[in-house]
Scaffold this active site. Structure first.
Site, short mmCIF file in Angstrom:
data_model
loop_
_atom_site.label_atom_id
_atom_site.label_comp_id
_atom_site.label_asym_id
_atom_site.label_seq_id
_atom_site.Cartn_x
_atom_site.Cartn_y
_atom_site.Cartn_z
N CYS A 2 0.82 -1.18 0.12
CA CYS A 2 0.10 -0.09 0.08
C CYS A 2 0.78 1.28 0.19
O CYS A 2 1.88 1.47 0.68
CB CYS A 2 -1.01 0.17 1.23
SG CYS A 2 -2.21 -1.08 1.31
N ARG A 27 4.37 -0.31 -4.69
CA ARG A 27 4.00 -0.91 -3.10
C ARG A 27 2.61 -1.62 -3.15
O ARG A 27 2.64 -2.28 -2.18
CB ARG A 27 3.85 0.43 -2.27
CG ARG A 27 5.02 0.95 -2.07
CD ARG A 27 4.97 2.22 -1.16
NE ARG A 27 4.64 1.69 0.34
CZ ARG A 27 5.58 1.47 1.04
NH1 ARG A 27 6.64 1.72 0.83
NH2 ARG A 27 5.04 0.99 2.19
N TRP A 75 -2.61 -2.88 -1.58
CA TRP A 75 -2.17 -4.36 -1.96
C TRP A 75 -3.14 -5.01 -0.68
O TRP A 75 -2.94 -4.59 0.53
CB TRP A 75 -0.54 -4.56 -1.52
CG TRP A 75 -0.31 -5.86 -1.49
CD1 TRP A 75 0.19 -6.43 -2.74
CD2 TRP A 75 -0.02 -6.72 -0.54
NE1 TRP A 75 0.71 -7.77 -2.59
CE2 TRP A 75 0.28 -8.09 -1.35
CE3 TRP A 75 -0.27 -6.91 0.81
CZ2 TRP A 75 0.50 -9.19 -0.43
CZ3 TRP A 75 -0.51 -8.11 1.52
CH2 TRP A 75 0.30 -9.06 0.91
N ASN A 101 -2.05 2.03 5.32
CA ASN A 101 -1.15 0.91 5.04
C ASN A 101 -0.88 0.08 6.08
O ASN A 101 -0.48 0.64 7.10
CB ASN A 101 0.26 1.60 4.52
CG ASN A 101 1.21 0.57 4.27
OD1 ASN A 101 0.99 -0.65 3.95
ND2 ASN A 101 2.29 1.28 4.43
N GLY A 102 -1.15 -1.20 6.15
CA GLY A 102 -1.00 -2.00 7.35
C GLY A 102 -2.12 -2.87 7.74
O GLY A 102 -2.84 -2.94 7.01
N GLU A 490 17.56 -18.51 -5.88
CA GLU A 490 17.35 -17.09 -6.35
C GLU A 490 16.86 -17.01 -7.77
O GLU A 490 16.06 -16.20 -8.15
CB GLU A 490 18.48 -16.23 -5.89
CG GLU A 490 18.26 -14.65 -6.54
CD GLU A 490 16.94 -13.96 -5.87
OE1 GLU A 490 16.62 -14.34 -5.01
OE2 GLU A 490 16.79 -13.00 -6.51
N LYS A 494 13.31 -15.59 -8.97
CA LYS A 494 13.04 -14.68 -9.88
C LYS A 494 11.96 -15.14 -10.99
O LYS A 494 11.22 -13.97 -11.41
CB LYS A 494 14.39 -14.32 -10.48
CG LYS A 494 15.45 -13.42 -9.93
CD LYS A 494 14.94 -12.16 -9.69
CE LYS A 494 14.00 -11.79 -8.50
NZ LYS A 494 14.65 -11.77 -7.15
N GLU A 497 8.45 -15.50 -9.50
CA GLU A 497 7.75 -14.07 -9.21
C GLU A 497 7.23 -13.35 -10.47
O GLU A 497 6.10 -12.76 -10.51
CB GLU A 497 8.82 -13.17 -8.71
CG GLU A 497 9.37 -13.32 -7.22
CD GLU A 497 10.04 -12.37 -6.66
OE1 GLU A 497 11.24 -12.19 -6.97
OE2 GLU A 497 9.56 -11.52 -5.78
N HIS A 513 17.68 -37.26 -4.77
CA HIS A 513 16.76 -37.80 -3.68
C HIS A 513 15.52 -37.34 -3.92
O HIS A 513 14.59 -37.07 -2.93
CB HIS A 513 17.35 -36.96 -2.30
CG HIS A 513 18.73 -37.32 -2.00
ND1 HIS A 513 19.06 -38.64 -1.66
CD2 HIS A 513 20.10 -36.77 -2.17
CE1 HIS A 513 20.28 -38.80 -1.42
NE2 HIS A 513 20.87 -37.57 -1.66
N LYS A 612 6.44 -4.62 -3.12
CA LYS A 612 7.93 -4.40 -2.95
C LYS A 612 8.40 -4.47 -1.42
O LYS A 612 9.27 -5.02 -1.31
CB LYS A 612 8.18 -2.88 -3.61
CG LYS A 612 9.69 -2.79 -3.64
CD LYS A 612 10.53 -3.43 -4.49
CE LYS A 612 11.92 -3.58 -4.51
NZ LYS A 612 12.44 -4.47 -5.04
O1 M6R Z 1 12.90 -5.61 1.54
P1 M6R Z 1 13.36 -7.11 1.89
O2 M6R Z 1 14.58 -7.53 1.26
O3 M6R Z 1 12.96 -7.44 3.47
O4 M6R Z 1 12.37 -7.92 1.19
C1 M6R Z 1 12.51 -9.40 1.16
C2 M6R Z 1 11.36 -10.17 0.39
O5 M6R Z 1 10.07 -9.78 0.41
C3 M6R Z 1 12.21 -9.92 -0.95
O6 M6R Z 1 13.07 -10.12 -1.19
C4 M6R Z 1 11.06 -10.57 -1.94
O7 M6R Z 1 11.23 -11.93 -1.82
C5 M6R Z 1 11.26 -10.04 -3.50
N1 M6R Z 1 10.17 -9.78 -4.12
C6 M6R Z 1 12.36 -10.60 -4.10
O8 M6R Z 1 12.37 -10.41 -5.56
#
Ligand code: M6R
Length: 617
Positions: A2, A27, A75, A101-102, A490, A494, A497, A513, A612
């Protein structure tokens, strides 16, 4: 999670709010809304499910009508994305508007109480409960003014919030408050801005107040900014800070997406992370945060790294780095698990929190817990002055510059850079890393930005072509060993996501395994196989995949023959010491995810369901 924007001043509030919402859309982006005070001090609200562009379609009539207002990009937490659940929410008497927001955790109890008093609710949100609670306090006693009622209401709720509130009977006034979610107040010449981060107002002012936890402020052109504590109304002296952010940093600079821009910024961002810290000619790493507390690190029983998502992957690589070079035991934990499992923490532990945003609710809560138990807390954050950065005992900023794309790229490689510096610094200091090795490693680290530049130049088009062959794929496996096992995790994150393709990362040897059962001619397997890093073992893993007809996309060093001969697609990266290979190998994996997502028509910068900064648990 948000975005909030508010404005009072001499400019058109509609433009400021809408443009600000566009900057904060990273956000949250499932709905958007705006409220302005019109010439008769009436509140005009427009809101809709969808993006800020959808809001503009229904609200353009408000342009030029007001000099004060606020907006929200959502969000969803409570209630599905819909017009009804969009913010701003109005109180029952239609006089008070609130954006939030929250999460208000006890909203249900308050809603029951308000319902018994005759209040009705149009939405499923916790926010509508809060705005009606403010009305309730004003109705209860006609002497209670608007800011006081907001304060009373905030004292009744628990959870996390950043709010901005307007009241029809208090024209020209914006009331804001925060607990757990960020809020900044921009101070201009005869104008004030409010936003979840400084990006909406950076082009108008360089001065800002970051509202502290548990504080609220009443803002008006007439009386300026009056900051108080929410619990007992004590007056707080505003602390005005100078913003380092520039407009250029938060714009796309000719790239189609922020994510691509940020991938290509990595030679610079990694360099910026090392700037002033890595002094190769002098043979030193200068990190005040570490040096000032070197005894804490030296005497630590162990280092615990806590983080979420991509930052957690960086933490895993940090474990490899610190254990190899400084020989200090490291544990890496998901912040969300750590905080709820009653962990054993003592004052001999050092806890490192890694967070790009510095606002992640789980990481923040885990840190607070560790702090309460006496651990020394170190932060690695990208966002300067973020909540996590402010509660840590010491820390290092990654200085990667604002990361707007929801999928983290340059922040990840910057986190790896900081962790590398920390490992080398600690290792050199405690004698586990000899001078000759230290000197050779820091010289190599210094050249990593150039290696990234080379990888971008040599792999961008190739990866673009490879991506075309996987547009309709439904599953991917990513494999790596040692330092490149977290890099595989990672890479998989990516892809899932932003492209919504199911992807799993595994240590290559774990394949047999279980995941090996998935391999057939339809399964693409990305395997990270640099020369330095269990290469022979990886060769065996590749043979096992080949025997089952899996499609191999191999990330190998230039000149590689063995793995390349078995692979269907080969992506070459320069040879480095093993500890640097995740930084270099991650770049083509970011590109692969990016291009596959683009070809699938996905919204790369704002992937569905994500936000984000995750400021709710
Ligand atoms: O702001 P942060 O690094 O604490 O965020 C952690 C995760 O929410 C963040 O890395 C998330 O996994 C991203 N969307 C990765 O691309």
């Amino acid at each position: 999670m948000c975005g909030i924007v508010g404005y009072t001043g001499f400019q058109d509030a509609y433009d400021i709010v809408i443009n600000g919402l566009r900057r904060l859309e990273y956000r949250g982006y499932d709905s958007a809304g705006i409220v302005l005070e019109d010439g008769n001090n009436k509140l005009e609200v427009e809101k809709t499910k969808g993006k800020v562009d959808d809001l503009v379609k229904i609200s353009e009539g408000l342009k030029g009508t007001s000099k004060i207002g606020m907006g929200h990009t959502r969000w969803a937490t409570h209630g599905v994305p819909s017009d009804r659940n969009s913010h701003p929410h109005l109180s029952n008497n239609n006089k008070i508007a609130l954006v939030h927001n929250g999460i208000i955790e006890n909203y249900d109890t308050i809603k029951t109480m308000l319902t018994e008093k005759g209040f009705t609710f149009k939405s499923e949100t916790d926010t509508e409960v809060l705005v009606n609670l403010i009305q309730y306090f004003m109705d209860l006693n006609s002497e209670t003014d608007f800011p006081t009622a907001v304060r009373y209401a905030l004292n009744e709720v628990y959870g996390a919030y950043a709010i901005t509130v307007m009241h029809e009977d208090f024209p020209g006034v914006l009331v804001v408050g925060r607990l757990g979610s960020p809020l900044a107040i921009g101070i201009g010449e005869k104008e004030y801005f409010i936003a979840s981060d400084a990006s909406p107002f950076v082009e108008f002012t360089k001065e800002a107040i970051y509202l502290e936890e548990g504080h609220m402020a009443t803002i008006s052109l007439e009386n300026g900014v009056d900051i108080r504590t929410i619990n007992d109304n004590s007056k707080i002296k505003p602390e005005i800070q100078e913003l380092k952010l520039s407009l250029e940093q938060i714009e796309k600079g000719g790239y189609e997406h922020f994510m691509l821009k940020e991938i290509f910024e990595q030679p610079k961002s990694v360099h910026d992370t090392m700037r002033g810290r890595l002094l190769v000619d002098e043979g030193v790493i200068k990190m005040a945060g570490i040096w000032d507390h070197i005894e804490k690190f030296k005497n630590a029983n162990r280092i615990i790294i806590i983080a979420c998502g991509t930052s957690w992957h960086a933490g895993l690589i940090g474990e490899y780095l610190i254990e190899e070079y400084a020989r200090i035991p490291v544990e890496v934990e998901y912040a969300s698990e750590f905080r709820y499992r009653n962990p054993i923490i003592t004052d001999k532990d050092v806890v490192i929190a890694i967070s790009q945003s510095g606002e992640t609710a789980d990481t923040m809560a885990a840190l607070k817990l560790a702090k309460e138990k006496g651990a020394f807390i170190y932060g690695i954050c990208n966002v300067v002055d973020s909540s996590i950065a402010r509660i840590t005992d010491a820390g290092s900023y990654t200085h990667a510059g604002p990361e707007i794309g929801v999928a983290s790229t340059k922040a990840f490689t910057a986190q790896l850079t900081i962790l590398t510096l920390i490992a080398f610094k600690l290792g050199k200091h405690n004698g586990n890393l000899g001078n000759a090795d230290f000197m050779s490693l820091i010289a190599e680290l210094d050249a990593i930005p150039k290696r990234i530049e080379d990888v971008l130049a040599s792999t961008n088009e190739l990866v673009q072509d490879i991506a075309k062959d996987f547009v309709s794929t439904t599953n991917f496996l990513y494999l790596g060993r040692g330092y490149n096992y977290p890099a595989a995790l990672e890479g998989a994150l990516k892809l899932k996501e932003i492209s919504y393709i199911h992807a799993e990362g595994y240590p290559a040897a774990e394949m047999k395994h279980g995941p090996i059962a998935l391999i057939d001619e339809n399964m693409p397997i990305v395997i990270i196989a640099p020369k330095k890093g269990h290469y022979d073992k990886i060769v065996s893993n590749v043979q096992e995949i080949k025997a089952r007809k899996g499609k191999i996309i191999a990330v190998v060093n230039k000149g590689d023959t063995q793995v390349s001969a078995m692979a269907d697609y080969v992506i070459e990266i320069p040879e480095t010491s093993e500890c640097f290979s995740p930084i270099v190998a991650s770049v083509p994996l970011q590109l692969l995810a990016y291009y596959i997502a683009v070809y699938r028509g996905a919204n790369v910068d704002q992937p569905r369901n994500l936000a984000k900064s995750v400021t709710v648990e």
